[in-house]
Motif scaffolding. Structure first.
Motif, PDB file in Angstrom:
ATOM      1  N   GLU A   6       0.819  -1.210   0.000  1.00 18.17           N
ATOM      2  CA  GLU A   6       0.000   0.000   0.000  1.00 18.17           C
ATOM      3  C   GLU A   6       0.858   1.269   0.000  1.00 18.17           C
ATOM      4  N   GLU A   7       2.031   1.181   0.585  1.00 15.89           N
ATOM      5  CA  GLU A   7       2.918   2.339   0.639  1.00 15.89           C
ATOM      6  C   GLU A   7       3.537   2.662  -0.715  1.00 15.89           C
ATOM      7  N   TYR A   8       3.408   1.749  -1.661  1.00 13.85           N
ATOM      8  CA  TYR A   8       3.951   1.954  -3.003  1.00 13.85           C
ATOM      9  C   TYR A   8       2.919   2.518  -3.975  1.00 13.85           C
ATOM     10  N   GLN A   9       1.684   2.765  -3.560  1.00 12.34           N
ATOM     11  CA  GLN A   9       0.613   3.093  -4.499  1.00 12.34           C
ATOM     12  C   GLN A   9       0.964   4.251  -5.425  1.00 12.34           C
ATOM     13  N   SER A  10       1.467   5.344  -4.908  1.00  8.98           N
ATOM     14  CA  SER A  10       1.812   6.490  -5.746  1.00  8.98           C
ATOM     15  C   SER A  10       2.906   6.121  -6.748  1.00  8.98           C
ATOM     16  N   SER A  11       3.914   5.406  -6.275  1.00  8.78           N
ATOM     17  CA  SER A  11       4.994   4.979  -7.165  1.00  8.78           C
ATOM     18  C   SER A  11       4.494   3.968  -8.188  1.00  8.78           C
ATOM     19  N   PHE A  12       3.616   3.089  -7.753  1.00  7.24           N
ATOM     20  CA  PHE A  12       3.019   2.112  -8.668  1.00  7.24           C
ATOM     21  C   PHE A  12       2.280   2.847  -9.788  1.00  7.24           C
ATOM     22  N   ASP A  13       1.500   3.851  -9.435  1.00  4.30           N
ATOM     23  CA  ASP A  13       0.759   4.618 -10.429  1.00  4.30           C
ATOM     24  C   ASP A  13       1.705   5.297 -11.426  1.00  4.30           C
ATOM     25  N   LYS A  14       2.792   5.854 -10.922  1.00  2.37           N
ATOM     26  CA  LYS A  14       3.771   6.504 -11.802  1.00  2.37           C
ATOM     27  C   LYS A  14       4.453   5.483 -12.698  1.00  2.37           C
ATOM     28  N   SER A  15       4.744   4.316 -12.145  1.00  2.00           N
ATOM     29  CA  SER A  15       5.361   3.244 -12.910  1.00  2.00           C
ATOM     30  C   SER A  15       4.445   2.783 -14.049  1.00  2.00           C
ATOM     31  N   MET A  16       3.162   2.649 -13.746  1.00  2.00           N
ATOM     32  CA  MET A  16       2.199   2.216 -14.759  1.00  2.00           C
ATOM     33  C   MET A  16       2.018   3.279 -15.844  1.00  2.00           C
ATOM     34  N   LYS A  17       2.016   4.543 -15.455  1.00  2.00           N
ATOM     35  CA  LYS A  17       1.911   5.612 -16.452  1.00  2.00           C
ATOM     36  C   LYS A  17       3.128   5.597 -17.362  1.00  2.00           C
ATOM     37  N   CYS A  18       4.300   5.408 -16.780  1.00  2.00           N
ATOM     38  CA  CYS A  18       5.523   5.335 -17.567  1.00  2.00           C
ATOM     39  C   CYS A  18       5.459   4.158 -18.540  1.00  2.00           C
ATOM     40  N   MET A  19       5.021   3.007 -18.049  1.00  2.00           N
ATOM     41  CA  MET A  19       4.915   1.834 -18.906  1.00  2.00           C
ATOM     42  C   MET A  19       3.992   2.106 -20.094  1.00  2.00           C
ATOM     43  N   VAL A  20       2.839   2.696 -19.829  1.00  2.00           N
ATOM     44  CA  VAL A  20       1.870   2.985 -20.897  1.00  2.00           C
ATOM     45  C   VAL A  20       2.450   3.975 -21.905  1.00  2.00           C
ATOM     46  N   GLU A  21       3.055   5.046 -21.427  1.00  2.00           N
ATOM     47  CA  GLU A  21       3.629   6.043 -22.339  1.00  2.00           C
ATOM     48  C   GLU A  21       4.770   5.448 -23.158  1.00  2.00           C
ATOM     49  N   CYS A  22       5.580   4.601 -22.533  1.00  2.00           N
ATOM     50  CA  CYS A  22       6.680   3.951 -23.264  1.00  2.00           C
ATOM     51  C   CYS A  22       6.149   3.001 -24.334  1.00  2.00           C
ATOM     52  N   GLU A  23       5.127   2.229 -23.995  1.00  2.00           N
ATOM     53  CA  GLU A  23       4.526   1.324 -24.983  1.00  2.00           C
ATOM     54  C   GLU A  23       3.945   2.117 -26.150  1.00  2.00           C
ATOM     55  N   HIS A  24       3.267   3.210 -25.837  1.00  2.00           N
ATOM     56  CA  HIS A  24       2.676   4.052 -26.871  1.00  2.00           C
ATOM     57  C   HIS A  24       3.770   4.655 -27.760  1.00  2.00           C
ATOM     58  N   CYS A  25       4.807   5.170 -27.149  1.00  2.00           N
ATOM     59  CA  CYS A  25       5.906   5.780 -27.901  1.00  2.00           C
ATOM     60  C   CYS A  25       6.587   4.742 -28.795  1.00  2.00           C
ATOM     61  N   ALA A  26       6.855   3.581 -28.238  1.00  2.00           N
ATOM     62  CA  ALA A  26       7.493   2.522 -29.027  1.00  2.00           C
ATOM     63  C   ALA A  26       6.640   2.145 -30.231  1.00  2.00           C
ATOM     64  N   GLU A  27       5.349   2.006 -30.023  1.00  4.58           N
ATOM     65  CA  GLU A  27       4.438   1.648 -31.116  1.00  4.58           C
ATOM     66  C   GLU A  27       4.454   2.716 -32.203  1.00  4.58           C
TER      67      GLU A  27
END
Length: 111
Positions: A6-27
């Motif tokens: 639970e203490e990672y939630q903010s970091s988890f959200d940032k990690s997921m946003k980064c993953m999505v943006e990276c996937e989009h950029c790569a595509e």
């Protein structure tokens, strides 16, 4: 100190946003010969962010070690994407920088 997931939630959200943006950029970059390094770097970054998110959810003992590597990879991806003017590259670079900051914070707190 091991943080519970639970203490990672903010970091988890940032990690997921980064993953999505990276996937989009790569595509968006795939198929453009001059963008192959950008696409590959984004795919690597997306994968390490996905893995880090899984470690965070589990409250892994190794999250601090992985977070240091994630910060380096996110920084490298941001530097690569910042070389280009495309909107998807700009969004990816911003998400990578934000995520790198979150990973550095995790690495400094979690043991």
């Amino acid at each position: 100190m091991l943080l519970n997931h639970e203490e990672y939630q903010s970091s988890f959200d940032k990690s997921m946003k980064c993953m999505v943006e990276c996937e989009h950029c790569a595509e968006a970059c795939i198929g453009e010969p001059e963008m192959i390094k950008c696409a590959r770097t984004c795919l690597d970054c997306a994968e390490i962010c996905r893995t880090a998110a899984t470690f965070m959810v589990r409250g892994s003992y190794f999250v601090s070690h992985l977070s240091r590597a994630c910060a380096d990879i996110c920084e490298a991806c941001a530097q690569e994407c910042e070389q280009y003017e495309m909107e998807h590259c700009k969004k990816c670079a911003q998400a990578c920088r934000t995520s790198a900051d979150a990973y550095r914070q995790i690495a400094s707190v979690a043991k």
